[in-house]
Design an enzyme around this catalytic site. Structure first.
Site, PDB file in Angstrom:
ATOM      1  N   SER A  38       0.830  -1.204   0.000  1.00 37.98           N
ATOM      2  CA  SER A  38       0.000   0.000   0.000  1.00 37.98           C
ATOM      3  C   SER A  38       0.866   1.257   0.000  1.00 37.98           C
ATOM      4  O   SER A  38       1.656   1.461  -0.910  1.00 37.98           O
ATOM      5  CB  SER A  38      -0.958  -0.044   1.197  1.00 37.98           C
ATOM      6  N   ASP A 183      -6.093  -4.242  -1.948  1.00 36.21           N
ATOM      7  CA  ASP A 183      -4.970  -3.838  -1.108  1.00 36.21           C
ATOM      8  C   ASP A 183      -4.232  -5.025  -0.493  1.00 36.21           C
ATOM      9  O   ASP A 183      -4.835  -5.908   0.099  1.00 36.21           O
ATOM     10  CB  ASP A 183      -5.513  -2.934   0.007  1.00 36.21           C
TER      11      ASP A 183
END
Length: 295
Positions: A38, A183
């Site tokens: 991320s 993610d």
């Protein structure tokens, strides 16, 4: 001195990672290989592309974070449109502006695909929801019939940043069929384990980890009084449990912990004061750690 590094995820809290990188550079350390999830994948990609900490700070100072909140156009009333978009597109925001921005900044340093960087120098984490597996990019791309050398670094980072329900997932047509990625933090928010796998001799130099959280002994217990608290605790546990199994006391001596729990991951309207506070926190915590780091 050459070292390897790991940067954790944390959304907008990632400004603290810039401060950490400033402290690392000031001490004369240079990253040879990096892994990130991320927000950590963004700074890792920028570092491997050749950006200094001051240059990354300038980039982030110039960008309007709200630009990344690219909603789909609609003639329907706004509140209804948001829920409809979330239902059908699986996210409130497209994430296209983020990927375009990443692509341009990396291209400015001559980086478009993984062929443009040293082999093994960058690995980022994404979560394959279709097949229920953690994905390491570019290592695992061949499992999907994708040539790693021709795969976009910006696309890989965008996949790693696809916060569920916030950004739309990345959908790829692969040898496994249409595949949805979100993610990487859902499954591994701090992939330090990449450098310690027994069957892969990755740890050939000191490894420094920067983690946007408290250490295990400092971490406050979660207070769960309602269903919203329960959902938050579930999501945090999913992010932390896998990595926690791979973090021993031996690893913790090589990790900088930066507690940023008072900042919301998706606070894209972060004011200048909070940005500077995050950067300073990352820099100060890392400076204190490096004074006594024994690798």
């Amino acid at each position: 001195m050459k070292i390897d590094g790991v940067f954790s995820g944390g959304g907008i809290k990632g400004f603290a990672l810039i401060g950490a990188y400033q402290a690392i550079e000031k001490r004369g350390y240079q990253f040879k290989r990096l892994a990130g999830t991320s927000a950590g994948s963004i700074i890792s990609a920028f570092i491997i592309a050749g950006y200094t900490s001051d240059e990354i700070l300038k980039i982030m100072d110039e960008v309007d974070l709200k630009m990344f909140l690219d909603e789909r156009k609609s003639i329907l009333p706004l509140p209804f449109t948001k829920w409809l978009s979330l239902y059908w597109n699986l996210g409130l925001y497209r994430g296209r502006k983020l990927e375009e921005w990443l692509c341009q900044k990396l291209r400015d340093r001559g980086v478009s695909t993984f062929a443009d960087i040293a082999p093994g120098s960058l690995r980022v984490i994404a979560s394959d929801l279709t097949n229920g597996r953690l994905m390491v990019i570019p290592d695992d791309l061949h499992h999907y019939g994708i040539n790693p050398q021709s795969f976009s670094v910006a696309k890989a980072v965008r996949m790693s940043c696809s916060l569920p329900y916030f950004f739309e997932p990345v959908k790829l047509n692969t040898s496994k069929g249409a595949t949805i990625f979100v993610d990487g933090g859902v499954l591994s928010n701090f992939p330090i384990w990449l450098f310690y796998q027994q069957d892969r001799p990755y740890k050939t130099r000191p490894v420094l980890g920067i983690k946007l959280s408290y250490s295990e002994k400092e971490r406050p217990k979660k207070k769960i009084n309602n269903a919203i608290d329960l959902f938050g605790a579930l999501f945090e546990t999913m992010k932390e449990a896998h990595d926690g199994r791979h973090i021993s006391r031996r690893h913790e001596k090589d990790m900088v912990f930066i507690p940023v729990e008072d900042i919301v991951t998706t606070e894209f309207e972060l004011n200048e004061q909070k940005k500077l506070a995050l950067i300073e926190l990352g820099r100060n915590r890392t400076n204190e750690f490096l004074k006594k780091w024994s690798y």
